[in-house]
Design an enzyme around this catalytic site. Structure first.
Site, PDB file in Angstrom:
ATOM      1  N   TYR A 107      46.908  47.089  49.584  1.00 14.92           N
ATOM      2  CA  TYR A 107      46.378  47.813  50.737  1.00 14.92           C
ATOM      3  C   TYR A 107      47.180  47.512  51.995  1.00 14.92           C
ATOM      4  O   TYR A 107      46.948  48.130  53.042  1.00 14.92           O
ATOM      5  CB  TYR A 107      44.886  47.494  50.903  1.00 14.92           C
ATOM      6  CG  TYR A 107      44.108  48.002  49.706  1.00 14.92           C
ATOM      7  CD1 TYR A 107      43.761  49.341  49.609  1.00 14.92           C
ATOM      8  CD2 TYR A 107      43.805  47.166  48.631  1.00 14.92           C
ATOM      9  CE1 TYR A 107      43.113  49.833  48.478  1.00 14.92           C
ATOM     10  CE2 TYR A 107      43.152  47.639  47.501  1.00 14.92           C
ATOM     11  CZ  TYR A 107      42.811  48.979  47.434  1.00 14.92           C
ATOM     12  OH  TYR A 107      42.186  49.470  46.316  1.00 14.92           O
ATOM     13  N   LYS A 158      43.521  45.450  32.598  1.00  8.12           N
ATOM     14  CA  LYS A 158      42.551  45.539  33.692  1.00  8.12           C
ATOM     15  C   LYS A 158      41.270  44.826  33.277  1.00  8.12           C
ATOM     16  O   LYS A 158      40.621  45.206  32.304  1.00  8.12           O
ATOM     17  CB  LYS A 158      42.262  47.002  34.014  1.00  8.12           C
ATOM     18  CG  LYS A 158      41.179  47.189  35.057  1.00  8.12           C
ATOM     19  CD  LYS A 158      41.048  48.652  35.441  1.00  8.12           C
ATOM     20  CE  LYS A 158      39.903  48.852  36.420  1.00  8.12           C
ATOM     21  NZ  LYS A 158      39.795  50.259  36.833  1.00  8.12           N
ATOM     22  N   LYS A 211      45.656  43.634  36.618  1.00  8.91           N
ATOM     23  CA  LYS A 211      44.670  43.849  37.679  1.00  8.91           C
ATOM     24  C   LYS A 211      43.396  43.099  37.340  1.00  8.91           C
ATOM     25  O   LYS A 211      42.909  43.273  36.230  1.00  8.91           O
ATOM     26  CB  LYS A 211      44.410  45.355  37.770  1.00  8.91           C
ATOM     27  CG  LYS A 211      43.372  45.750  38.744  1.00  8.91           C
ATOM     28  CD  LYS A 211      43.135  47.226  38.648  1.00  8.91           C
ATOM     29  CE  LYS A 211      41.878  47.509  39.458  1.00  8.91           C
ATOM     30  NZ  LYS A 211      41.358  48.816  39.223  1.00  8.91           N
TER      31      LYS A 211
END
Ligand code: PBG
Ligand code: ZN
Length: 339
Positions: free
Chosen positions: A326, A208, A261
């Site tokens: 999303y 990340k 990510k």
């Protein structure tokens, strides 16, 4: 003999080499489908859900069309609709009403987990819990600090383990640590095992990066740091070795699944991490990446559905075993098969 055959041929060998017409296999949809190498199903998409403790905070999320902050009750309705759309994987983000330095209050999210769990069995839906401190802490950081303002790692790991145990006890299927603090996967695994949650998997945000692309998320989770930034614990975008080492360590500490990510800007890392660790590696198409596509579409520069599908295929081509997005609930409308 050789000489004579040659003589029969055109003088320049160049004219013998036909133009390599790669367009032949691009000519029709059936031909393009024939040679397609990536494909995935709705079962491999993970839908984030933001759960707010204060009903006054329940509203649409700026930048993420189709996503809203949910109360425990509206989350139930959302779950029903998403199950209907074929979503099977959910990633829950708690947004508490009050922030604290320590002694957090996860009761509302545990009640929500229990509520959702009663609606959908483990066979119907998988509920992953994003496990971090930044939406709970007064300073918005993913770790705790001591009186001198230094990171307090033992207290941080304790707090994370405490949350994970509460989530698991409430019925969470899996724990997804997103904090990037050293040793958190080992701390969570030990705590879960000791409490009898040895079959609860850990999906670690293992690579990340510190990023500008988390903007819409921080609005939604009310988790922006009040001072400084996250560069002391998230990975520097230039540090490929760090991303590999961080992922390897998560694997060594017992993570079941890994993740990169932001996903779209980490395409170079997915397959190498999978090869090095032997684990399935997912990609998180983060809020800023999703919002960027939505903004392009809003300005008339792209077709949103097609752009979304294109980005998912690119993540898949990069080696992603699953995709957190999303837009997971749009999977069926985009024509993806159930499994
Ligand atoms: C919390 C967390 C963040 C995201 C997932 N979990 C934000 C951050 O690290 O600041 C980002 C997700 C997104 O942007 O979609 N640690
Ligand atoms: Zn955090």
């Amino acid at each position: 003999m050789l000489e004579r055959n040659r003589a029969a041929l055109p003088s320049s060998l160049d004219t013998l080499a036909p133009t390599r017409r790669l367009q032949r296999l691009r000519r029709t949809a059936p031909l393009r489908d024939l040679v397609a190498e990536t494909g995935f199903t709705r079962s491999q998409l993970v839908q984030p859900l933001f759960i707010v403790e204060d009903p006054a905070d329940a509203r649409d999320i700026a930048g993420l069309p189709g996503n809203a902050r949910l109360t425990p009750e509206s989350a139930l309705a959302r779950l029903d609709a998403d199950l209907e759309s074929g979503v099977r994987q959910f990633l829950l983000f708690p947004v508490p009403a009050r922030k604290h330095a320590r002694d957090f209050e996860p009761a509302f999210i545990c009640e929500t987990i229990a509520l959702l769990r009663r609606r959908a069995t483990r066979e119907d839906a998988t509920f992953w819990l994003d496990t971090c401190l930044c939406s709970y802490t007064a300073d918005g950081h993913c770790c705790l600090h001591d009186a001198r303002g230094e990171q307090d790692l033992p207290a941080t790991l304790d707090a994370l383990a405490g949350l994970a145990l509460d989530y698991a006890a409430a019925g969470a299927d899996g724990i997804a640590p997103s904090d990037m603090n050293d040793g958190r996967v080992a701390a969570l695994r030990l705590a879960l095992d000791a409490a009898g949650h040895d079959l609860v998997p850990i999906m670690s945000y293992s690579a990340k990066f510190a990023s500008q692309l988390y903007g819409p998320f921080r609005g939604a989770a009310n988790s922006a740091p009040k001072h400084g930034d996250r560069r002391r614990y998230q990975i520097d975008v230039r540090a490929r070795r760090d991303a590999l080492a961080s992922s390897q360590r998560c694997a060594d500490e017992g993570a079941d699944l890994l993740m990169v990510k932001p996903g779209m800007s980490s395409l170079d890392l997915i397959q190498p991490i999978a090869d090095a660790t032997g684990l399935a590696v997912g990609a998180y198409q983060v809020s800023g990446e999703y919002a960027a596509l939505a903004l392009l579409a809003r300005e008339g520069f792209a077709d949103f559905d097609a752009a979304l599908l294109e980005s998912w295929h690119a993540l898949r081509r990069g080696g992603a075993a699953f995709i957190i997005t999303y837009g997971a609930r749009l999977g069926r409308a985009l024509g993806l098969a159930a499994r």
